[in-house]
Design an enzyme around this catalytic site. Sequence first.
Site, PDB file in Angstrom:
ATOM      1  N   CYS A 111       0.723  -1.281   0.201  1.00  0.00           N
ATOM      2  CA  CYS A 111       0.368   0.042   0.025  1.00  0.00           C
ATOM      3  C   CYS A 111       0.864   1.350  -0.029  1.00  0.00           C
ATOM      4  O   CYS A 111       0.334   2.287  -0.307  1.00  0.00           O
ATOM      5  CB  CYS A 111      -0.944   0.011   1.186  1.00  0.00           C
ATOM      6  SG  CYS A 111      -2.225  -1.325   0.999  1.00  0.00           S
TER       7      CYS A 111
ATOM      8  N   HIS B 209      -2.944   7.401   2.675  1.00  0.00           N
ATOM      9  CA  HIS B 209      -3.330   5.904   2.005  1.00  0.00           C
ATOM     10  C   HIS B 209      -4.499   5.857   2.834  1.00  0.00           C
ATOM     11  O   HIS B 209      -4.763   5.734   3.971  1.00  0.00           O
ATOM     12  CB  HIS B 209      -2.396   4.787   2.487  1.00  0.00           C
ATOM     13  CG  HIS B 209      -3.206   3.620   2.536  1.00  0.00           C
ATOM     14  ND1 HIS B 209      -3.499   3.193   1.042  1.00  0.00           N
ATOM     15  CD2 HIS B 209      -3.046   2.625   2.918  1.00  0.00           C
ATOM     16  CE1 HIS B 209      -3.877   1.871   1.374  1.00  0.00           C
ATOM     17  NE2 HIS B 209      -3.539   1.558   2.498  1.00  0.00           N
TER      18      HIS B 209
ATOM     19  N   ASN C 192     -10.613   0.598   0.708  1.00  0.00           N
ATOM     20  CA  ASN C 192      -9.125   0.641   0.458  1.00  0.00           C
ATOM     21  C   ASN C 192      -8.426   0.036  -0.827  1.00  0.00           C
ATOM     22  O   ASN C 192      -8.895  -1.345  -0.788  1.00  0.00           O
ATOM     23  CB  ASN C 192      -8.432  -0.169   1.813  1.00  0.00           C
ATOM     24  CG  ASN C 192      -6.976  -0.277   1.795  1.00  0.00           C
ATOM     25  OD1 ASN C 192      -6.323   0.073   0.791  1.00  0.00           O
ATOM     26  ND2 ASN C 192      -6.392  -0.647   3.090  1.00  0.00           N
TER      27      ASN C 192
END
Length: 343
Positions: free
Chosen positions: A124, A266, A296
Amino acid sequence: MLRRDDPLTEHAPRPIPVLEAVAGCVPPRVVSNEDLPQHWETSDAWVRRRTGIGTRHWAGEGTSTGDLALTAAEAVLAKCATRSVDLVLVTTSTPDHPIPAMAPALAAKLGLAGVAAFDVSAVCTGFVYGLATASGMIASGIARRVLLVAADVYSTLIGPDDRSAGVVFGDGAGAVVLRAGERGEPGEILGFDLGSDGAGHDLITVPGGGARDRAEPGRFGEQDRHFRMSGREVYQHAVARMTESSLAVLKSAGWTTADVDRVVAHQANARILSSVGSRLSIPDEKILGNIERVGNTGAASIPLALADAVARQEIHAGERVLLTAFGGGLTWGSAVLVWPEAD
């Protein structure tokens, strides 16, 4: 061909990486909290309370990471005066194949065959690592224009009974084009802070399916080919590392938290985003995101959030922007830039 045409000398100005354009895409299938598998025993209120997510997009049958990457790449190149780039970078944790890397195939599909192309893997944090890699190539004079695409299809990694990860992740892709510019130009990328801690490699992982699996027959089962995350520990690491990294990159740029106009982190979990903002003493109205709508999306989350902010006119030319991310590895990273005239 990737090469340095103009060798840098101590008298020559170093090229400055500048953000030229951003775009993103998500697959058309929208999965609301009510649409989640019934045996997960969730509710809209439960998911929103734990994650801040209302909907996410999942790729349907026949749609791969490469397909989303191509759509995002085409979208960002359409915003540029020229499609010509010297380098194509792809960052993903869900590649179409273990070998080869995705970037060369993407370059060929875009009509860019012959340019340098490779993948960057940092889960990520991949977009920030990729942004640093692209910026370094430009600053060194090796490349003049770089296409960076971040794409993930996490729905293919989630186990059928994994409610905790299943409610969080969505699929998507985001892309940016960077070019060589001049000091003080809008879009200038001012600095990075990157880090890792491999001692925590097993906190976010897909244990099976790789060379270790093949080297130790019988050790891994089918369930080990699904995504795993130690949620409580990841939460603590994510908040601490993104906060520390943000402060480090702000210091390197000569900024304080008060100088920041917009934060795009993020999109891991709404509670993580809130905690990082609180620790940085940055008010909620400066923190941009789209986690409620897309969940996400792994490496794609920051460029997707940036593209969404542009579309909603929530970010403007000249604003000072902080990007920060945390992911498996463990990895983390932050960047600061001045927003350009991007649409």
